[in-house]
Design an enzyme around this catalytic site. Sequence first.
Site, PDB file in Angstrom:
ATOM      1  N   ASP A   1      11.201  22.498  -2.964  1.00 42.26           N
ATOM      2  CA  ASP A   1      11.023  23.851  -3.468  1.00 42.26           C
ATOM      3  C   ASP A   1      11.348  23.934  -4.955  1.00 42.26           C
ATOM      4  OD1 ASP A   1      10.067  25.116  -1.261  1.00 42.26           O
ATOM      5  OD2 ASP A   1      11.921  26.139  -0.728  1.00 42.26           O
TER       6      ASP A   1
ATOM      7  N   LYS B   1       8.328  27.414  -4.600  1.00 43.10           N
ATOM      8  CA  LYS B   1       8.529  28.676  -3.899  1.00 43.10           C
ATOM      9  C   LYS B   1       9.533  29.491  -4.690  1.00 43.10           C
ATOM     10  CE  LYS B   1       6.028  28.470  -0.084  1.00 43.10           C
ATOM     11  NZ  LYS B   1       5.014  29.479   0.235  1.00 43.10           N
TER      12      LYS B   1
ATOM     13  N   MET C   1      16.051  38.423  -3.669  1.00 48.14           N
ATOM     14  CA  MET C   1      14.707  38.744  -4.166  1.00 48.14           C
ATOM     15  C   MET C   1      14.514  40.244  -4.364  1.00 48.14           C
ATOM     16  SD  MET C   1      12.631  36.009  -1.764  1.00 48.14           S
ATOM     17  CE  MET C   1      13.652  36.342  -0.317  1.00 48.14           C
TER      18      MET C   1
END
Length: 264
Positions: A44, A66, A183
Site C-alpha cells: 500500500d 491506497k 479519512m
Amino acid sequence: MNTTASTSFQPGMVHLVGAGPGDPELLTLKALKAIQAATVLLVDDLVSDEIVAYAPPTARIVHVGKRGGCKSTPQAFIEKLMIMAAREGENVVRLKGGDPFIFGRGGEEVEHLQAAGIRVNVVNGITSGLAAVTSLGFPLTHREHAHGVIFVTGHAKPGDEGTDWRALAATAFSAKLTLVIYMGVSGVRRIQDELLAGLPASTPVAVVQNASLGTQRHAITQLGALQQTIEREGLGSPSVIVVGNVVRGVQLVADGQHLQTAHG
C-alpha cells in the site's frame, strides 16, 4: 474457514500483514518474519520505504497505492493479483498500513481469497488511531473521561450515505466515548457541523497527520474550531481526528481557538 494464526509462511499462501502506522520499530515480530519470507509483496501507498526494505532482495514488489482521496489501484485487480501469485506457488504478502482489519479492506480480501480456495494468514498491526494518541501522551479510554472508543471512517463508499454523525455524537456524549475518525479531513465541514448537533463546541479534538513518522504534525483544538484549525495548519491526508475528553491531557487553552501545533 481457512484463515490461520500459524507462523508458517508457506508457498501458495497469502498473508495480510499490518505494517503499523509507519514507524518500522512498531512492526510486530510476526509481521517482520512475514515480510522477510515473502516472494511477492503487494504494498500500500502508506507503507514506509524503511519497512519495505525488510523484504528479500529477490522479492517482487508491486506498489498498489491506497490513499484516501487519491487515485488507487482497483480493489478487484489487487485481489486478482494475489490469487494469481498464490496459485503460482508464491509466498504472497499483502502489506497494509495500520491493521488489515481496521479500514484496510482485509475482510473483503479474506472473503475473495477463501472463495478462490487460497489459504489466508492475517497478521495484525498497530492502527494509526492508537499510535496517534499515544504519540501525544494520552489514552483512548480513561476511567474518568472515556468508557469506550469508536473507530469510524469519514470516507463513505460511493452510493452510501455514510455515517450518521448526529446519532454518533449523541451516543458518544451519553456514553462518554472517544471518537477516532479515519479519512475525515476531506469531509470535515460536514463532520464538524453534524457532530455539533450532539456534542458541545468546547469538546476537545486532536488532529494528527503522519502518526509515528518523523514528519508527524498535530494540532489540538475544540470541535467548534475543527475545520478552521485544519485549514489554518494545512493538515491533510493521512490524518486521524480524535474527538473526546481524553484529549484534555494535552489541551493547553480552552478558548476554542488555536491551542497547539507540534512538528516532528
